[in-house]
Design a protein around this motif. Structure first.
Motif, PDB file in Angstrom:
ATOM      1  N   VAL A  18       9.454  -0.103  -4.091  1.00 47.08           N
ATOM      2  CA  VAL A  18       8.264  -0.238  -5.252  1.00 47.08           C
ATOM      3  C   VAL A  18       6.954  -0.527  -4.766  1.00 47.08           C
ATOM      4  O   VAL A  18       6.900  -1.583  -3.636  1.00 47.08           O
ATOM      5  CB  VAL A  18       8.812  -1.305  -6.447  1.00 47.08           C
ATOM      6  N   HIS A  19       5.995  -0.123  -5.496  1.00 43.89           N
ATOM      7  CA  HIS A  19       4.585  -0.495  -5.144  1.00 43.89           C
ATOM      8  C   HIS A  19       4.499  -1.811  -5.887  1.00 43.89           C
ATOM      9  O   HIS A  19       4.518  -2.111  -7.213  1.00 43.89           O
ATOM     10  CB  HIS A  19       3.608   0.511  -5.592  1.00 43.89           C
ATOM     11  N   ALA A  20       4.266  -2.909  -5.070  1.00 38.38           N
ATOM     12  CA  ALA A  20       3.879  -4.194  -5.637  1.00 38.38           C
ATOM     13  C   ALA A  20       3.070  -5.073  -4.887  1.00 38.38           C
ATOM     14  O   ALA A  20       3.444  -4.915  -3.635  1.00 38.38           O
ATOM     15  CB  ALA A  20       5.349  -4.871  -6.108  1.00 38.38           C
TER      16      ALA A  20
ATOM     17  N   GLU B  85       7.807  -6.345   2.118  1.00 34.45           N
ATOM     18  CA  GLU B  85       8.585  -7.603   1.862  1.00 34.45           C
ATOM     19  C   GLU B  85      10.000  -7.002   1.072  1.00 34.45           C
ATOM     20  O   GLU B  85       9.869  -5.872   0.853  1.00 34.45           O
ATOM     21  CB  GLU B  85       7.939  -8.492   0.750  1.00 34.45           C
ATOM     22  N   MET B  86      10.962  -7.667   1.320  1.00 35.87           N
ATOM     23  CA  MET B  86      12.291  -7.039   1.031  1.00 35.87           C
ATOM     24  C   MET B  86      13.274  -8.201   0.497  1.00 35.87           C
ATOM     25  O   MET B  86      13.153  -9.322   0.750  1.00 35.87           O
ATOM     26  CB  MET B  86      12.936  -6.612   2.329  1.00 35.87           C
ATOM     27  N   GLU B  87      13.818  -7.669  -0.598  1.00 39.07           N
ATOM     28  CA  GLU B  87      14.773  -8.544  -1.078  1.00 39.07           C
ATOM     29  C   GLU B  87      16.288  -7.930  -1.035  1.00 39.07           C
ATOM     30  O   GLU B  87      16.196  -6.628  -1.166  1.00 39.07           O
ATOM     31  CB  GLU B  87      14.584  -9.130  -2.536  1.00 39.07           C
ATOM     32  N   CYS B  88      17.345  -8.577  -0.982  1.00 41.91           N
ATOM     33  CA  CYS B  88      18.569  -7.990  -1.022  1.00 41.91           C
ATOM     34  C   CYS B  88      19.688  -8.856  -1.526  1.00 41.91           C
ATOM     35  O   CYS B  88      19.436 -10.120  -1.459  1.00 41.91           O
ATOM     36  CB  CYS B  88      18.936  -7.407   0.357  1.00 41.91           C
ATOM     37  N   MET B  89      20.789  -8.182  -2.023  1.00 40.85           N
ATOM     38  CA  MET B  89      22.046  -8.836  -2.467  1.00 40.85           C
ATOM     39  C   MET B  89      23.170  -8.475  -1.529  1.00 40.85           C
ATOM     40  O   MET B  89      23.369  -7.356  -1.102  1.00 40.85           O
ATOM     41  CB  MET B  89      22.314  -8.578  -3.772  1.00 40.85           C
TER      42      MET B  89
ATOM     43  N   ASP C 120       1.021  -1.048  -0.085  1.00 42.65           N
ATOM     44  CA  ASP C 120       0.158   0.226  -0.071  1.00 42.65           C
ATOM     45  C   ASP C 120       0.918   1.250  -0.141  1.00 42.65           C
ATOM     46  O   ASP C 120       1.766   1.512   0.935  1.00 42.65           O
ATOM     47  CB  ASP C 120      -0.792   0.016   1.212  1.00 42.65           C
ATOM     48  N   THR C 121       0.773   2.343  -1.106  1.00 44.11           N
ATOM     49  CA  THR C 121       1.552   3.428  -1.091  1.00 44.11           C
ATOM     50  C   THR C 121       1.424   4.338   0.174  1.00 44.11           C
ATOM     51  O   THR C 121       2.243   5.015   0.451  1.00 44.11           O
ATOM     52  CB  THR C 121       1.191   4.010  -2.347  1.00 44.11           C
ATOM     53  N   ALA C 122       0.104   4.113   0.658  1.00 44.08           N
ATOM     54  CA  ALA C 122      -0.258   4.900   1.916  1.00 44.08           C
ATOM     55  C   ALA C 122       1.007   4.755   3.024  1.00 44.08           C
ATOM     56  O   ALA C 122       1.239   5.571   3.869  1.00 44.08           O
ATOM     57  CB  ALA C 122      -1.429   4.466   2.498  1.00 44.08           C
TER      58      ALA C 122
END
Length: 80
Positions: free
Chosen positions: A51-53, A63-67, A28-30
């Motif tokens: 990002v909005h997804a 949620e998060m992803e990282c390298m 939610d972009t809010a």
């Protein structure tokens, strides 16, 4: 979420110091201002994008992803 990622990083003998960048998925972009503020406080100077997804579970808001990259001292692996 951060604790879960920290656990996964530890399994690879990494920490957040080894993370090169993060991609944050926001349902939610809010919630953008709150998430942006939290990331700036905890990871100031670390590259990230929000990002909005859709996130993978219906009850999750973020949620998060990282390298992460770490030095491997093994003569079997050579840098070219």
């Amino acid at each position: 979420m951060w604790e879960n990622v920290e656990t996964l990083l530890a399994e690879a003998e990494c920490t957040y110091e080894d993370v090169g960048y993060m991609v944050v998925y926001l349902r939610d972009t809010a919630d953008y201002q709150v998430i942006h503020k939290l990331y700036e406080e905890r990871f100031h100077g670390k590259p990230y994008v929000i990002v909005h997804a859709p996130v993978c579970r219906s009850g999750w808001l973020v949620e998060m992803e990282c390298m992460a990259v770490r030095q491997v001292d093994n003569p079997q692996f050579k840098a070219y």
